[in-house]
Design a protein around this motif. Structure first.
Motif, PDB file in Angstrom:
ATOM      1  N   ASP A 197       0.830  -1.193   0.000  1.00 38.65           N
ATOM      2  CA  ASP A 197       0.000   0.000   0.000  1.00 38.65           C
ATOM      3  C   ASP A 197       0.871   1.251   0.000  1.00 38.65           C
ATOM      4  O   ASP A 197       0.578   2.215  -0.716  1.00 38.65           O
ATOM      5  CB  ASP A 197      -0.941  -0.009   1.210  1.00 38.65           C
ATOM      6  N   TRP A 202       2.298   1.705  -3.500  1.00 39.88           N
ATOM      7  CA  TRP A 202       1.232   2.156  -4.398  1.00 39.88           C
ATOM      8  C   TRP A 202       0.990   3.651  -4.222  1.00 39.88           C
ATOM      9  O   TRP A 202       0.803   4.380  -5.200  1.00 39.88           O
ATOM     10  CB  TRP A 202      -0.045   1.366  -4.141  1.00 39.88           C
ATOM     11  N   ARG A 203       1.005   4.124  -2.987  1.00 40.44           N
ATOM     12  CA  ARG A 203       0.777   5.551  -2.724  1.00 40.44           C
ATOM     13  C   ARG A 203       1.942   6.412  -3.215  1.00 40.44           C
ATOM     14  O   ARG A 203       1.739   7.545  -3.641  1.00 40.44           O
ATOM     15  CB  ARG A 203       0.560   5.797  -1.227  1.00 40.44           C
ATOM     16  N   ARG A 227      -7.451   1.349  -7.271  1.00 35.18           N
ATOM     17  CA  ARG A 227      -7.491   1.011  -5.845  1.00 35.18           C
ATOM     18  C   ARG A 227      -8.875   0.475  -5.528  1.00 35.18           C
ATOM     19  O   ARG A 227      -9.829   1.229  -5.406  1.00 35.18           O
ATOM     20  CB  ARG A 227      -7.178   2.210  -4.988  1.00 35.18           C
ATOM     21  N   SER A 284      -4.695  -3.168  -4.745  1.00 40.30           N
ATOM     22  CA  SER A 284      -4.418  -2.013  -5.588  1.00 40.30           C
ATOM     23  C   SER A 284      -3.405  -2.404  -6.658  1.00 40.30           C
ATOM     24  O   SER A 284      -2.511  -3.210  -6.414  1.00 40.30           O
ATOM     25  CB  SER A 284      -3.855  -0.868  -4.752  1.00 40.30           C
TER      26      SER A 284
END
Length: 92
Positions: A14, A17-18, A53, A59
């Protein structure tokens, strides 16, 4: 050697991904295959075209295959490195 649980891997994925934005370039940690054959190659830089997402842990980043020309969903856990875009992507 460190050991990671599933929740640690989900948090790390996560975070990655961000951090990666549309327009950045990513590299996968190994050749990526589907049922039809090779989709993405290790050592090749791929432009991130979109991000999806659905929920934490599922995601994905969307890149275009240089082998087939198809769009490919890449889970952040498969990314070995990334490079930020030199200029931010803007939409009009």
């Amino acid at each position: 050697m460190a050991t990671y649980g599933i929740s640690d891997l989900l948090v790390e994925s996560d975070f990655i991904w961000r951090e990666i934005a549309v327009g950045d370039h990513v590299m996968v940690e190994a050749d990526l295959y589907d049922s039809a054959g090779l989709m993405l190659k290790y050592g090749t830089s791929y432009l991130v075209l979109a991000k999806l997402r659905k929920e934490p842990g599922s995601s994905t980043l969307i890149v275009e295959s240089d082998v087939t020309g198809e769009l490919v969903n890449v889970h952040p856990a498969l990314i070995c490195s990334y490079e930020n875009a030199h200029a931010p992507i803007s939409y009009s």
